[in-house]
Design an enzyme around this catalytic site. Structure first.
Site, PDB file in Angstrom:
ATOM      1  N   ASP A 138      84.007  60.102  29.047  1.00 13.33           N
ATOM      2  CA  ASP A 138      84.473  60.532  30.366  1.00 13.33           C
ATOM      3  C   ASP A 138      83.387  61.282  31.115  1.00 13.33           C
ATOM      4  O   ASP A 138      83.393  61.353  32.341  1.00 13.33           O
ATOM      5  CB  ASP A 138      85.735  61.377  30.228  1.00 13.33           C
ATOM      6  CG  ASP A 138      86.917  60.489  29.843  1.00 13.33           C
ATOM      7  OD1 ASP A 138      86.992  60.087  28.664  1.00 13.33           O
ATOM      8  OD2 ASP A 138      87.718  60.152  30.735  1.00 13.33           O
TER       9      ASP A 138
ATOM     10  N   ASN B 298      84.880  63.067  25.633  1.00  6.95           N
ATOM     11  CA  ASN B 298      85.723  61.870  25.539  1.00  6.95           C
ATOM     12  C   ASN B 298      87.071  62.290  24.970  1.00  6.95           C
ATOM     13  O   ASN B 298      87.282  63.439  24.588  1.00  6.95           O
ATOM     14  CB  ASN B 298      85.035  60.808  24.666  1.00  6.95           C
ATOM     15  CG  ASN B 298      85.721  59.456  24.754  1.00  6.95           C
ATOM     16  OD1 ASN B 298      85.991  58.965  25.857  1.00  6.95           O
ATOM     17  ND2 ASN B 298      86.033  58.859  23.620  1.00  6.95           N
TER      18      ASN B 298
END
Lengths: 353, 353
Positions: free
Chosen positions: A236, A246
């Site tokens: 992310d 993440n």
């Protein structure tokens, strides 16, 4: 791909499957309201860092199209950008996309541009196309890292639905499968929202891949048994030093992979790299509501009075990452300098919020 | 303890709460049929290694009471023992209890004992009382290992319901809480059957403990943040070298605890130590059905055609265990010799299947 329409833009409307209801309900949302898109991002109807970035760009176009040209239109777009930027804090792609839209907006606004929405649309379409291209390049660059006969493990969902294109980590796995290299894919169910069970397993089964679902805490046991040849996840946000934010559980997988000398690959477009964030310590990690853990499908599973701590993400230190598989190349440690070089090469270079 | 009746034996009947339905339904089962007890063990209505051992002993008494004295009675008891031994393969307490019952049975059978069921009952009651005593000693020995101001993490359920007494790891935590040492207890929800969310959180909240529920894959993040001072788990079998078979996910916790220099404590009665199993490699790990992961509360969560791998347990190598907290003492590495000495001291020494 009849049963799996991706994010789609046409006739001034954005269409997407509500991921929060898959695979049991295929609810196709079609909207010309940017607030509907913002709500879908917040409620994970649209999720996956790249998909969030693409959808947010289109949402700004929707805001522009809702007003006639002029100062009111620009103000409306600015409000939409602010509103969209408050939906989820961790995925950097959201902020990068919104910044590109804002630049175009301000350029148009200062020029008194009567054609603002058309120009914003061109940027959104470009962001979408860049993401599609990035997904394809990630798959092509990553697939050779999976040798024939491999069994791989993945966490959360990083397939087509999570991006504007074919996906990141799952796209690599599927490309390797098409090349005949993948024996079995182990899928972490990924609590609390079960993106692995609901979305990843769904995409894999549709492609005919031998798919084995496991609880998240079974991964360590599998690695210990030597049944996993590589671990694949998305991201992310990737900090300048290579630290990876993440889905919660990624850090645990990375620790386990390192213990068992299994490669830990992170697949993401370079748009996920945030050079302004020096390390993972600087990444805001979203916390979700208790009820995502205390309830399941609307049914309470924990007793009354119990609260839950529900971080949506964790940070994996770069020392536990074998390689970052990006659209601009496979990056191995030390990450810092290589990442700075990559950012200089990518089609759109700005990462300024 | 009004709302929390434990395993209870009286008037020739065994009474227990169906743990598979807690906390939302409190279904009290009262039975004089050993097959009902066996089914409850298989379906996790009775679970927790020590509780399984106690319940199985009483089940043999039920079998004996169902027949008049004579060869038919002994045969019926032998069949019951065989049936009970096939319910679950990992918890050693089951086999140790059944072996004690079998010894008593064969002694009575050869003597043509008309009073067999009374003598079997005496053994079952002794096994139950030994377990209660063991739980109390484990709590007293373990609590000082939790210094004031500690936040602890636990996995699965090791409280009163899991034993014939007050519990193992959770009993230590509760004793430390009563001594004022525990700040917060983080509870792994423990997929797939959520014993942490359903049972551990329930016991802790009833005792007024500050309880925070997490998904299993959040534990690594919490340890990385430095929020956990010690990790506490139980055991279903401890091999002669100190390797620990326990609920799936325990190995992962042990790896994470070691990485963050947080003590990993395993609390279990010495009856859980199996000297005939040299190391964890020799322990049979039960696999459960796919539907425990692909469905939830009767509702399918994974798409059709996905299978799941569902080991109920994993093995934590002794090198990752800080100490075994047993009723006979706190054992630190190297475990092998100390464990052999402990077994020599315990009230009932045989571990022969």
């Amino acid at each position: 791909m009849v049963n799996r329409p991706r994010l789609e833009w046409s006739d001034g409307k954005l269409r997407y499957l509500d991921q929060s209801r898959l695979p049991h309900e295929s609810v196709l949302i079609e909207t010309d309201d940017h607030r509907v898109v913002a709500r879908s991002i917040r409620t994970l109807g649209i999720r996956g860092a790249p998909a969030i970035g693409v959808a947010a760009a289109y949402a700004v176009v929707l805001a522009a199209r809702a007003c006639g040209a002029g100062p009111e239109q620009a103000r409306h777009c600015r409000d939409a950008i602010t509103h969209l930027s408050e939906t989820r804090p961790t995925a950097v792609n959201l902020f990068v996309s919104l910044e590109r839209m804002r630049e175009q907006l301000e350029a148009g606004a200062s020029a008194g541009d009567a054609d603002l929405s058309r120009r914003l649309e061109a940027i959104a379409v470009a962001i979408h196309r860049e993401d599609q291209d990035a997904c394809a390049r990630i798959a092509a660059l990553g697939a050779p890292l999976i040798p024939p006969g491999s069994s791989v493990l993945t966490h959360c969902h990083t397939g087509a639905l999570a991006t504007g294109g074919g996906g990141t980590a799952l796209n690599v796995i599927l490309e390797a499968f098409r090349r005949g290299s993948v024996r079995t894919v182990y899928v972490d169910e990924t609590r609390p929202l079960l993106q692995g069970a609901r979305l990843t397993a769904w995409e894999l089964v549709q492609e005919g891949v031998d798919t084995v679902l496991i609880t998240d805490s079974t991964a360590g046991h599998l690695l210990k048994l030597g049944r996993v040849d590589s671990v694949w996840v998305g991201a992310d946000r990737i900090a300048a030093n290579g630290d990876v934010a993440n889905k919660i559980g990624t850090y645990t997988l990375a620790v386990l992979a390192a213990r068992h000398n299994v490669p830990m690959y992170v697949a993401a477009p370079v748009s996920t790299v945030d050079l302004l964030t020096v390390s993972g310590d600087g990444i805001t990690l979203e916390e979700r509501g208790s009820d995502e853990v205390t309830s399941f499908g609307g049914v309470q599973v924990a007793p009354d009075g119990v609260r839950a701590y529900v971080p949506a993400f964790d940070v994996t230190p770069h020392t536990l990452v074998t390689a970052l598989v990006t659209d601009a190349g496979v990056v191995r440690p030390p990450f810092g300098e290589t990442l700075r070089d990559l950012i200089g090469q990518r089609p759109r270079a700005e990462v300024n919020r």
